[in-house]
Design an enzyme around this catalytic site. Structure first.
Site, PDB file in Angstrom:
ATOM      1  N   ASP A 200       0.861  -1.179   0.000  1.00  0.00           N
ATOM      2  CA  ASP A 200       0.000   0.000   0.000  1.00  0.00           C
ATOM      3  C   ASP A 200       0.900   1.232   0.000  1.00  0.00           C
ATOM      4  OD1 ASP A 200      -1.864   2.014   0.392  1.00  0.00           O
ATOM      5  OD2 ASP A 200      -3.020   0.902   1.885  1.00  0.00           O
ATOM      6  N   ARG A 202      -0.176   4.441  -0.524  1.00  0.00           N
ATOM      7  CA  ARG A 202      -0.951   5.667  -0.377  1.00  0.00           C
ATOM      8  C   ARG A 202      -0.392   6.551   0.742  1.00  0.00           C
ATOM      9  NH1 ARG A 202      -6.840   3.075   0.104  1.00  0.00           N
ATOM     10  NH2 ARG A 202      -5.575   1.594   1.330  1.00  0.00           N
TER      11      ARG A 202
END
Length: 336
Positions: A200, A202
């Site tokens: 991930d 983000r």
């Protein structure tokens, strides 16, 4: 940046567009605040109700000495609703002071913390209704929940912060490649790693900056001008513990978390009920899943639930590999 009114299947929202100095992307905020559109919402006076309006400090600020009223109206710095006969530019916020000069809100008038969803762009899930993920469903459900009328459990206001970070930050090209790896038997985490990405990638610092600009997520009474909303923290719509930690690290106060339970999993926890005839007619069945089509904010539809083998694998991976805070559903006795 700019702001405009957007009619949605769940009511009116204000769409804010943000630019920033950390990436070259334009991020968005969908603000739901019905009180600003009600009678008297175009009157600026620092009243009890107005102190809770969700407004952008940057947008309402004075951008130049020679800006005109039309300049402010065009970028969305207005109060109430624009029409051919009604258009009032907002006033720039008064300078912040070290002490609040406004009357503290009473406990009876103080509303619930605004409901907030931090959502990352997903072309496949939101635009073409892909059932490899629940992103389209989550965006639709967040807008539905935030748009509910005020009640003992609903604040009746809030925002969806829409970040342009496709594929958990790896971009659409890598996401498409990851899908091919998933078809070869790898889960969504393994596929990202095989492509040289993190599970991930983000970031949420930009989301925090947008929330702060909107006056959301900061504790304490408002200080300064008429447009400063009273700060009280937020209720965050998420299953992801990383979002909570990242926002709090940026100074956003998350006073409560509300789980985003997949609609297909919600059905597994409910007693079977007979489907209405009109709902049966709207049920579209297609391999490998089915979608109940109801008008909503994305192709998944409002209240509709997406099902499928790919989606089920993705949801379980988020819980088992990525630590998302959800209870796995118990299969019914009739399932195989």
């Amino acid at each position: 940046m700019a702001r405009t009114r957007i009619p949605t299947p769940y009511g009116t929202a204000f769409l804010h567009l943000y630019r920033n100095n950390k990436d070259a992307k334009e991020h968005l905020a969908f603000v739901v605040d019905h009180a600003q559109l009600e009678e008297g919402g175009d009157v600026e006076g620092g009243g009890e109700r107005e102190r809770y309006f969700i407004r952008s400090k940057t947008l309402d600020a004075k951008w130049s000495e020679d800006e005109t009223e039309l300049d402010r109206l065009t970028r969305g710095a207005y109060v109430g609703r624009l029409s051919p006969t009604t258009h009032r530019a907002s006033k720039p916020p008064a300078p912040t002071t070290t002490a609040s000069t406004s009357t503290p809100p009473s406990s009876q008038s103080r509303p619930l913390p605004p409901l907030v969803r931090i959502h990352s762009e997903c072309f496949t899930g939101e635009t073409i209704g892909s059932m490899r993920c629940d992103c389209g469903e989550q965006l639709d459900e967040a807008l539905r929940l935030i748009s509910l009328p005020p009640s003992s459990s609903s604040p009746g206001r809030g925002a969806v912060i829409y970040l342009r970070q496709e594929g958990r930050g790896i971009g659409l090209l890598s996401k498409i490649r990851a899908y091919n790896l998933q078809d070869m038997g790898h889960d969504t985490v393994q596929a990202n790693l095989l492509l040289g990405h993190g599970a991930d990638e983000r970031r949420y610092d930009i989301a925090a900056a947008i929330l702060q600009d909107l006056g959301l997520g900061e504790e304490g009474e408002a200080m300064g001008g008429d447009h400063d909303a009273t700060r009280m923290g937020i209720e965050l719509l998420t299953n992801n513990p990383d979002k909570v930690k990242s926002l709090e690290a940026e100074g956003i106060k998350v006073v409560k978390r509300r789980a985003m339970i997949p609609r297909s999993w919600q059905h597994l926890h409910q007693q079977p009920v007979a489907m209405k005839a009109d709902e049966e007619q709207r049920m579209q069945v297609d391999e490998p899943g089915a979608v109940l089509s109801v008008h909503g904010a994305t192709l998944i539809g409002g209240g509709g639930a997406a099902y499928g083998v790919d989606l089920e694998k993705y949801l379980r991976t988020k819980v088992e590999r990525m630590g998302h805070m959800l209870d796995l559903p118990i299969p019914s006795s009739s399932s195989t």
